[in-house]
Scaffold this motif. Sequence first.
Motif, mmCIF file in Angstrom:
data_model
loop_
_atom_site.group_PDB
_atom_site.id
_atom_site.type_symbol
_atom_site.label_atom_id
_atom_site.label_comp_id
_atom_site.label_asym_id
_atom_site.label_seq_id
_atom_site.Cartn_x
_atom_site.Cartn_y
_atom_site.Cartn_z
ATOM 1 N N ALA A 132 -1.863 1.649 37.035
ATOM 2 C CA ALA A 132 -3.302 1.937 37.119
ATOM 3 C C ALA A 132 -4.100 0.919 36.312
ATOM 4 O O ALA A 132 -5.153 0.447 36.760
ATOM 5 C CB ALA A 132 -3.586 3.354 36.638
ATOM 6 N N SER A 133 -3.608 0.573 35.143
ATOM 7 C CA SER A 133 -4.289 -0.409 34.304
ATOM 8 C C SER A 133 -4.330 -1.772 34.993
ATOM 9 O O SER A 133 -5.367 -2.440 35.007
ATOM 10 C CB SER A 133 -3.576 -0.516 32.950
ATOM 11 N N ASP A 134 -3.206 -2.174 35.565
ATOM 12 C CA ASP A 134 -3.156 -3.460 36.270
ATOM 13 C C ASP A 134 -4.090 -3.499 37.482
ATOM 14 O O ASP A 134 -4.572 -4.561 37.868
ATOM 15 C CB ASP A 134 -1.730 -3.769 36.728
ATOM 16 N N ALA A 178 -8.683 -6.703 33.350
ATOM 17 C CA ALA A 178 -8.845 -6.755 31.897
ATOM 18 C C ALA A 178 -10.277 -6.413 31.498
ATOM 19 O O ALA A 178 -10.515 -5.698 30.524
ATOM 20 C CB ALA A 178 -8.458 -8.131 31.365
ATOM 21 N N LYS A 179 -11.230 -6.912 32.252
ATOM 22 C CA LYS A 179 -12.637 -6.638 31.933
ATOM 23 C C LYS A 179 -12.984 -5.168 32.159
ATOM 24 O O LYS A 179 -13.678 -4.555 31.350
ATOM 25 C CB LYS A 179 -13.553 -7.556 32.736
ATOM 26 N N VAL A 180 -12.503 -4.603 33.255
ATOM 27 C CA VAL A 180 -12.768 -3.180 33.507
ATOM 28 C C VAL A 180 -12.104 -2.330 32.418
ATOM 29 O O VAL A 180 -12.723 -1.413 31.872
ATOM 30 C CB VAL A 180 -12.288 -2.774 34.920
ATOM 31 N N ASN A 181 -10.867 -2.653 32.077
ATOM 32 C CA ASN A 181 -10.183 -1.916 31.004
ATOM 33 C C ASN A 181 -10.899 -2.081 29.661
ATOM 34 O O ASN A 181 -10.917 -1.163 28.847
ATOM 35 C CB ASN A 181 -8.723 -2.367 30.884
ATOM 36 N N ALA A 182 -11.495 -3.247 29.430
ATOM 37 C CA ALA A 182 -12.190 -3.500 28.163
ATOM 38 C C ALA A 182 -13.399 -2.595 27.979
ATOM 39 O O ALA A 182 -13.787 -2.298 26.844
ATOM 40 C CB ALA A 182 -12.605 -4.966 28.069
ATOM 41 N N ILE A 183 -13.992 -2.137 29.075
ATOM 42 C CA ILE A 183 -15.100 -1.188 28.946
ATOM 43 C C ILE A 183 -14.615 0.049 28.193
ATOM 44 O O ILE A 183 -15.276 0.522 27.255
ATOM 45 C CB ILE A 183 -15.664 -0.805 30.332
ATOM 46 N N ASP A 211 -7.232 18.153 11.528
ATOM 47 C CA ASP A 211 -8.491 18.144 12.265
ATOM 48 C C ASP A 211 -8.713 16.739 12.829
ATOM 49 O O ASP A 211 -9.453 15.931 12.265
ATOM 50 C CB ASP A 211 -9.637 18.556 11.343
ATOM 51 N N VAL A 212 -8.024 16.449 13.941
ATOM 52 C CA VAL A 212 -8.065 15.126 14.552
ATOM 53 C C VAL A 212 -8.216 15.257 16.065
ATOM 54 O O VAL A 212 -7.832 16.267 16.652
ATOM 55 C CB VAL A 212 -6.807 14.288 14.225
ATOM 56 N N SER A 213 -8.772 14.225 16.665
ATOM 57 C CA SER A 213 -8.784 14.096 18.121
ATOM 58 C C SER A 213 -8.260 12.702 18.441
ATOM 59 O O SER A 213 -8.301 11.808 17.593
ATOM 60 C CB SER A 213 -10.193 14.296 18.680
ATOM 61 N N PHE A 214 -7.772 12.519 19.650
ATOM 62 C CA PHE A 214 -7.123 11.269 20.018
ATOM 63 C C PHE A 214 -7.747 10.651 21.265
ATOM 64 O O PHE A 214 -8.204 11.361 22.157
ATOM 65 C CB PHE A 214 -5.637 11.499 20.290
ATOM 66 N N SER A 215 -7.727 9.343 21.305
ATOM 67 C CA SER A 215 -8.112 8.596 22.492
ATOM 68 C C SER A 215 -7.194 7.383 22.590
ATOM 69 O O SER A 215 -6.535 7.015 21.614
ATOM 70 C CB SER A 215 -9.586 8.167 22.426
ATOM 71 N N SER A 216 -7.159 6.784 23.767
ATOM 72 C CA SER A 216 -6.340 5.582 23.939
ATOM 73 C C SER A 216 -6.750 4.866 25.216
ATOM 74 O O SER A 216 -7.505 5.399 26.022
ATOM 75 C CB SER A 216 -4.845 5.920 23.982
ATOM 76 N N ALA A 217 -6.201 3.692 25.363
ATOM 77 C CA ALA A 217 -6.366 2.956 26.607
ATOM 78 C C ALA A 217 -5.630 3.698 27.717
ATOM 79 O O ALA A 217 -4.875 4.643 27.462
ATOM 80 C CB ALA A 217 -5.783 1.549 26.445
ATOM 81 N N VAL A 218 -5.823 3.264 28.943
ATOM 82 C CA VAL A 218 -5.060 3.814 30.054
ATOM 83 C C VAL A 218 -3.599 3.437 29.846
ATOM 84 O O VAL A 218 -3.283 2.263 29.649
ATOM 85 C CB VAL A 218 -5.587 3.266 31.403
ATOM 86 N N THR A 219 -2.718 4.415 29.853
ATOM 87 C CA THR A 219 -1.307 4.148 29.576
ATOM 88 C C THR A 219 -0.446 4.110 30.839
ATOM 89 O O THR A 219 0.755 3.886 30.748
ATOM 90 C CB THR A 219 -0.734 5.191 28.588
ATOM 91 N N ASP A 220 -1.044 4.321 31.990
ATOM 92 C CA ASP A 220 -0.343 4.155 33.261
ATOM 93 C C ASP A 220 -0.422 2.667 33.612
ATOM 94 O O ASP A 220 -1.491 2.162 33.966
ATOM 95 C CB ASP A 220 -1.018 5.010 34.327
ATOM 96 N N GLU A 259 1.987 -0.161 22.661
ATOM 97 C CA GLU A 259 3.176 0.040 23.490
ATOM 98 C C GLU A 259 3.087 1.328 24.312
ATOM 99 O O GLU A 259 2.704 2.373 23.803
ATOM 100 C CB GLU A 259 4.389 0.042 22.549
ATOM 101 N N ILE A 260 3.410 1.218 25.616
ATOM 102 C CA ILE A 260 3.272 2.362 26.527
ATOM 103 C C ILE A 260 4.596 2.851 27.107
ATOM 104 O O ILE A 260 4.601 3.709 27.984
ATOM 105 C CB ILE A 260 2.302 2.038 27.687
ATOM 106 N N HIS A 261 5.704 2.334 26.631
ATOM 107 C CA HIS A 261 6.987 2.660 27.259
ATOM 108 C C HIS A 261 7.788 3.730 26.538
ATOM 109 O O HIS A 261 8.871 4.089 26.999
ATOM 110 C CB HIS A 261 7.817 1.380 27.425
#
Length: 147
Positions: free
Chosen positions: A41-43, A63-68, A29-38, A10-12
Amino acid sequence: MTWNIYLSGEIHTDWREQIKQGCSERALDVSFSSAVTDHEASDAAGDVLGPEQDNFWRDHKSAKVNAIRTSTLIGRCDIAIVRFGDKYKQWNAAFDAGQCAALGKPYITLHDEALIHPLKEVDAAALAWASDVEQVVSILAYITSQQ
């Protein structure tokens, strides 16, 4: 060891920032990553490959570009947090949870009690279900602080 936490779903709302803040307050001691949340931009991620007349093909390319990004980051994470909100259906989050399960990546689902039934299969493969951010941060504190 720095734990790499992948934040999916969820991005909202600001749940990602709440988790980051809670982990920072506990000096985890953690680092974070995620999908593009804009969302826009994702669309539009596939638009660099050329315009499409049909929205199906635009979504398909994006979807394919985001899947990379998502596939790479899920593959590198130590644990994923998969958030399902109540306002929108997060099909992509369910897909991410499935990838985690297929790769043997542990994940925690984060959602309200109202979603227990629709997410029963996703929750069955999760190693924990949390109903709020504080529970997630507490789990992360426990797993990252044990020697």
